[in-house]
Motif scaffolding. Structure first.
Motif, PDB file in Angstrom:
ATOM      1  N   LEU A  16      -0.656   2.590   3.268  1.00 16.71           N
ATOM      2  CA  LEU A  16      -0.354   3.929   3.786  1.00 16.71           C
ATOM      3  C   LEU A  16      -1.576   4.832   3.759  1.00 16.71           C
ATOM      4  O   LEU A  16      -1.754   5.686   4.625  1.00 16.71           O
ATOM      5  N   SER A  20      -3.013   6.656   6.918  1.00 11.86           N
ATOM      6  CA  SER A  20      -3.140   8.102   6.976  1.00 11.86           C
ATOM      7  C   SER A  20      -4.534   8.516   7.381  1.00 11.86           C
ATOM      8  O   SER A  20      -4.714   9.508   8.077  1.00 11.86           O
ATOM      9  N   LYS A  23      -4.748   8.001  11.067  1.00 15.13           N
ATOM     10  CA  LYS A  23      -3.947   9.022  11.711  1.00 15.13           C
ATOM     11  C   LYS A  23      -4.660  10.364  11.671  1.00 15.13           C
ATOM     12  O   LYS A  23      -4.627  11.137  12.625  1.00 15.13           O
ATOM     13  N   LYS A  59       0.457  19.744   8.796  1.00 17.69           N
ATOM     14  CA  LYS A  59      -0.596  18.799   8.431  1.00 17.69           C
ATOM     15  C   LYS A  59      -1.426  19.381   7.285  1.00 17.69           C
ATOM     16  O   LYS A  59      -1.655  20.590   7.221  1.00 17.69           O
ATOM     17  N   THR A 160      -1.400  14.064   4.792  1.00 18.48           N
ATOM     18  CA  THR A 160       0.019  14.456   4.841  1.00 18.48           C
ATOM     19  C   THR A 160       0.924  13.310   4.424  1.00 18.48           C
ATOM     20  O   THR A 160       1.825  13.468   3.597  1.00 18.48           O
ATOM     21  N   SER A 161       0.686  12.142   5.017  1.00 18.03           N
ATOM     22  CA  SER A 161       1.521  10.974   4.697  1.00 18.03           C
ATOM     23  C   SER A 161       1.348  10.552   3.239  1.00 18.03           C
ATOM     24  O   SER A 161       2.314  10.160   2.578  1.00 18.03           O
ATOM     25  N   SER A 162       0.124  10.625   2.745  1.00 15.33           N
ATOM     26  CA  SER A 162      -0.125  10.245   1.353  1.00 15.33           C
ATOM     27  C   SER A 162       0.606  11.164   0.390  1.00 15.33           C
ATOM     28  O   SER A 162       1.134  10.726  -0.636  1.00 15.33           O
ATOM     29  N   LYS A 164       3.385  12.858   1.046  1.00 15.68           N
ATOM     30  CA  LYS A 164       4.808  12.543   1.139  1.00 15.68           C
ATOM     31  C   LYS A 164       5.138  11.268   0.368  1.00 15.68           C
ATOM     32  O   LYS A 164       6.153  11.198  -0.355  1.00 15.68           O
ATOM     33  N   TYR A 165       4.259  10.280   0.488  1.00 22.98           N
ATOM     34  CA  TYR A 165       4.486   9.027  -0.243  1.00 22.98           C
ATOM     35  C   TYR A 165       4.405   9.256  -1.754  1.00 22.98           C
ATOM     36  O   TYR A 165       5.164   8.652  -2.526  1.00 22.98           O
TER      37      TYR A 165
END
Length: 303
Positions: A16, A20, A23, A59, A160-162, A164-165
């Motif tokens: 991820l 990310s 992304k 973001k 952002t994804s990190s 959330k994870y």
């Protein structure tokens, strides 16, 4: 089973993270295209990249910058940059100012004085942290000190994804802790509880690092002067001083006379010290000569 689950979780974090980063690069590229399209109607400083000041809805970016440039005076530029960082609410984490000596020569100006000429180039490697919202302003202030910009790199990493994870991982760790607490106390439970707690601590540390990097941007700065500087320093003419005191005729003659007198005294004292040996040698020579004398007389009479 627990170990395998942890390994799978760590692998997911890595995948991820890579996703990310990719992304974030795409998002940054799209944003730059939009900023370029709107530049005709907006007033934007030419000295600052849009990556340093951009904000995208929903973001979060970790922003860093790397500046390599030449300045008129490294020391003055360093003081100005450090003051700017402090005024913006940031801080300096590293500053290594040094002068690299290219050549060093001494020239005689009189019998007692000389001039030391040093040719050197001054440089400084700095690392500063500044509030992320002030990054563009700091880069503008740094840019005002340049004579020539060698390079400037600005990175905006989408995390952002990190984030959330990380939130999901925190919930998983909490749930695991609740499940472990319901087990019967034994060695396996203690081990599982310890491993889960260690994993939770690592997750908290990672969260704190991300929070800190989101709040403060890191800027690496390398500045140097384009040409060599010359330093002239008045020094003592050591070569002439050495020649002046290397040989003193009158003093050396006087000293040699005194040393010769001391040498005679030492010889006399030495002879007095070995008087028994000298006495034995004298007695031996006396008896040898006395024995030779009758033989010499007998030879004379026979002739």
């Amino acid at each position: 089973m627990k170990t395998t689950y942890i390994k799978l979780s760590l692998a997911s974090v890595i995948l991820l993270g890579i996703y990310s980063c990719k992304k974030g690069e795409v998002a940054e590229s799209n944003y730059k295209m939009e900023a370029t399209a709107d530049s005709a109607s907006a007033v934007v400083s030419d000295s600052v990249s849009s990556a340093a000041t951009m904000t995208v809805k929903d973001k979060q970016f970790i922003k860093t910058a790397d500046v390599n440039m030449e300045v008129k005076d490294v020391y003055e530029a360093t003081i100005a940059i450090e003051k700017s960082v402090q005024d913006l609410g940031g801080f300096v984490t590293h500053s290594n100012l040094q002068s690299n000596v290219v050549s060093e020569n001494t020239y005689t100006t009189s019998d007692e004085e000389a001039t030391l000429i040093k040719k050197y180039q001054t440089e400084n490697t700095m690392q500063v942290r500044v509030p992320t919202e002030k990054l563009g302003e700091l880069l503008t202030l740094i840019n005002n000190k340049k004579l020539f910009l060698n390079s400037r790199i600005i990175n905006a990493e989408d995390v952002t994804s990190s984030i959330k994870y990380a939130e999901l991982e925190g919930k998983r760790i909490q749930k695991t802790d609740e499940n472990i607490s319901q087990l019967k106390t034994n060695k396996d439970k203690v081990k599982m509880d310890d491993e889960n707690m260690a994993e939770g601590n690592l997750q908290q540390l990672a969260n704190m690092d991300v929070t800190d990097n989101l709040k403060y941007s890191k800027v690496d700065i390398y500045i140097k002067e384009p040409q060599l500087r010359i330093a002239e320093m008045a020094v003592t003419n050591t070569k002439n001083i050495d020649n002046k005191y290397q040989f003193n005729f009158i003093y050396d003659i006087k000293n040699a006379f005194v040393e010769g007198f001391y040498l005679i005294q030492k010889i006399i004292v030495g002879l007095v010290t070995i008087w028994p040996i000298l006495l034995i040698i004298a007695a031996a020579l006396y008896f040898i000569r006395k024995r030779k004398s009758p033989k010499t007389n007998d030879q004379t009479l026979s002739e």
